[in-house]
Design an enzyme around this catalytic site. Structure first.
Site, short mmCIF file in Angstrom:
data_model
loop_
_atom_site.label_atom_id
_atom_site.label_comp_id
_atom_site.label_asym_id
_atom_site.label_seq_id
_atom_site.Cartn_x
_atom_site.Cartn_y
_atom_site.Cartn_z
N ASP A 31 -2.68 4.75 -2.62
CA ASP A 31 -3.47 5.74 -2.10
C ASP A 31 -2.40 6.85 -1.66
O ASP A 31 -2.41 7.37 -0.43
CB ASP A 31 -4.12 5.10 -1.07
N GLU B 228 1.23 -1.16 0.13
CA GLU B 228 0.07 0.05 0.01
C GLU B 228 0.87 1.36 0.02
O GLU B 228 1.77 1.51 0.98
CB GLU B 228 -0.74 0.06 1.24
N ILE B 229 0.50 2.24 -0.97
CA ILE B 229 1.36 3.43 -1.15
C ILE B 229 0.42 4.54 -0.46
O ILE B 229 -0.72 4.61 -0.90
CB ILE B 229 1.66 3.84 -2.51
N GLU C 102 -6.66 4.56 -5.97
CA GLU C 102 -7.67 5.20 -5.10
C GLU C 102 -7.91 6.57 -5.59
O GLU C 102 -6.82 7.19 -5.89
CB GLU C 102 -7.50 4.73 -3.85
N ASP C 103 -8.95 7.34 -5.09
CA ASP C 103 -9.23 8.67 -5.21
C ASP C 103 -8.92 9.31 -6.59
O ASP C 103 -8.37 10.40 -6.54
CB ASP C 103 -8.55 9.38 -4.17
N HIS D 104 -1.60 11.07 -4.94
CA HIS D 104 -2.66 11.37 -6.05
C HIS D 104 -2.36 12.51 -7.02
O HIS D 104 -3.35 13.11 -7.75
CB HIS D 104 -4.03 11.71 -5.24
C1 LIG Z 1 -4.50 9.44 1.58
S1 LIG Z 1 -3.39 9.22 2.72
C2 LIG Z 1 -3.20 7.55 3.00
C3 LIG Z 1 -4.25 6.87 3.51
C4 LIG Z 1 -4.34 5.56 4.07
N1 LIG Z 1 -3.83 4.71 2.93
C5 LIG Z 1 -5.59 5.19 4.67
O1 LIG Z 1 -6.25 4.53 3.95
O2 LIG Z 1 -5.64 5.38 5.73
C6 LIG Z 1 -1.81 9.82 1.45
C7 LIG Z 1 -0.60 9.40 2.08
O3 LIG Z 1 0.51 9.64 1.03
C8 LIG Z 1 1.68 10.18 1.45
N2 LIG Z 1 2.07 10.65 0.26
C9 LIG Z 1 2.09 11.93 -0.32
N3 LIG Z 1 2.96 12.08 -1.28
C10 LIG Z 1 3.60 11.05 -1.51
C11 LIG Z 1 4.50 10.45 -2.20
N4 LIG Z 1 4.72 11.36 -3.54
N5 LIG Z 1 4.83 9.19 -2.30
C12 LIG Z 1 4.56 8.44 -1.22
N6 LIG Z 1 3.63 8.78 -0.38
C13 LIG Z 1 3.03 9.98 -0.44
C14 LIG Z 1 1.17 10.96 2.35
O4 LIG Z 1 2.46 11.30 3.33
C15 LIG Z 1 0.02 10.47 3.15
O5 LIG Z 1 0.48 9.48 4.38
#
Ligand SMILES: C[S@@+](CC[C@H](N)C(=O)[O-])C[C@H]1O[C@@H](n2cnc3c(N)ncnc32)[C@H](O)[C@@H]1O
Length: 280
Positions: free
Chosen positions: A174, A106-107, A202-203, A177
């Protein structure tokens, strides 16, 4: 009855409709988590969603168990951030991997709640991997076997994930985005995950939002990228205009839902059509 009411709200609402009902977290336009009172109402005497409240089956002709949805509503663990209508989609594609010690990446870790949900759903034998750009997410990722810190579009990081986990069955993007990140991650990982793997993004409503570099039919948007993949899936019928690619040969289906795109991999054979009819 409480379940039915909550389920219908989740099912009927597009992200934008739901956004009017729920206060939003800045960023992806996701709702904040359900209030405790709503969760408690959902818990009261409930066995789970009634039949027909969600997509009707797992794709194997069996009714949805609603297990992930129920886990989400009853979540008393780490922060978990999902649109309610995602759960039946997860179940449809992920059910087949349960009991098979799958590897899931999961990203986007955020509060760590989704990693805990995957652990609960796939079991102790599953290998759960989390990737996030924020180092502090490592502290909340206790349910994961391994955590990778860095940007999802960093090829060196993705290569390390692949080298240490050579058979990834499920990818859930995820993360940021941001259009170019989603595309770069997909292009790097998709050809390298298991030949029967599932890649879920997602999203995808962010494809229509300028702050994520999206926009309706905007060049470079993930959704436009997906539309090109629809053509690739049918390359064999284009009289050579499109080359039959590794993607064509390895992709069984592309499914588009409100805010989710799912790619199912499976080695593809030569297309053949026959005519059958009654014996003359
Ligand atoms: C929508 S949240 C994830 C929600 C989680 N999967 C959940 O379902 O509760 C997005 C996450 O992506 C991370 N994020 C933002 N930009 C990113 C990037 N370029 N590479 C990896 N992670 C990233 C953020 O730090 C954040 O923790």
């Amino acid at each position: 009855m409480q379940w039915t009411m909550i389920s219908l709200i989740g099912r009927m609402g597009s992200p934008h409709e739901n956004a009017r009902r729920a206060s939003q977290r800045p960023g992806t336009g996701k709702p904040t988590r359900l209030s405790r009172s709503v969760v408690q109402k959902g818990l009261a005497g409930s066995e789970g969603p009634e039949a027909g409240a969600f997509a009707s089956d797992t794709g194997k002709g069996e009714p949805m168990s609603g297990e992930l949805h129920r886990y989400f509503l009853n979540n008393g663990e780490r922060r978990l951030h999902k649109w309610v209508h995602y759960f039946d989609i997860y179940e449809r594609y992920f059910d087949q991997f349960r009991g098979r010690a799958p590897t899931i990446l999961e990203i986007g870790i955020f509060g760590g709640g989704s990693l805990a949900m995957w652990r609960d759903y796939f079991g102790a034998d599953a290998t759960i991997l989390g990737l996030d750009i924020k180092p502090e997410t490592e502290k909340v990722a206790g349910a994961a076997n391994r955590v990778y810190i860095g940007s999802q579009d960093d090829p060196a990081l993705l290569d390390r994930v692949l080298a240490e986990n050579p058979s990834i069955d499920i990818v859930i993007d995820d993360g940021s985005h941001v259009m170019r990140h989603m595309i770069a991650t997909f292009e790097h990982l998709y050809p390298r995950i298991s030949p029967n793997g599932v890649y879920l993004v997602e999203d995808t409503h962010t494809c229509y939002m300028s702050k994520f570099d999206g926009g309706l039919r905007r060049e470079g948007s993930w959704m436009e990228f997906v539309k090109d993949r629809l053509d690739d899936l049918h390359a064999t019928y284009t009289n050579g205009e499109l080359k039959v690619s590794a993607f064509t040969r390895s992709t069984k289906s592309i499914s588009i839902y409100d805010s989710i795109a799912v790619f199912e991999k499976a080695p593809q054979g030569k297309r053949q059509a026959f005519i059958t009819e009654a014996m003359s």
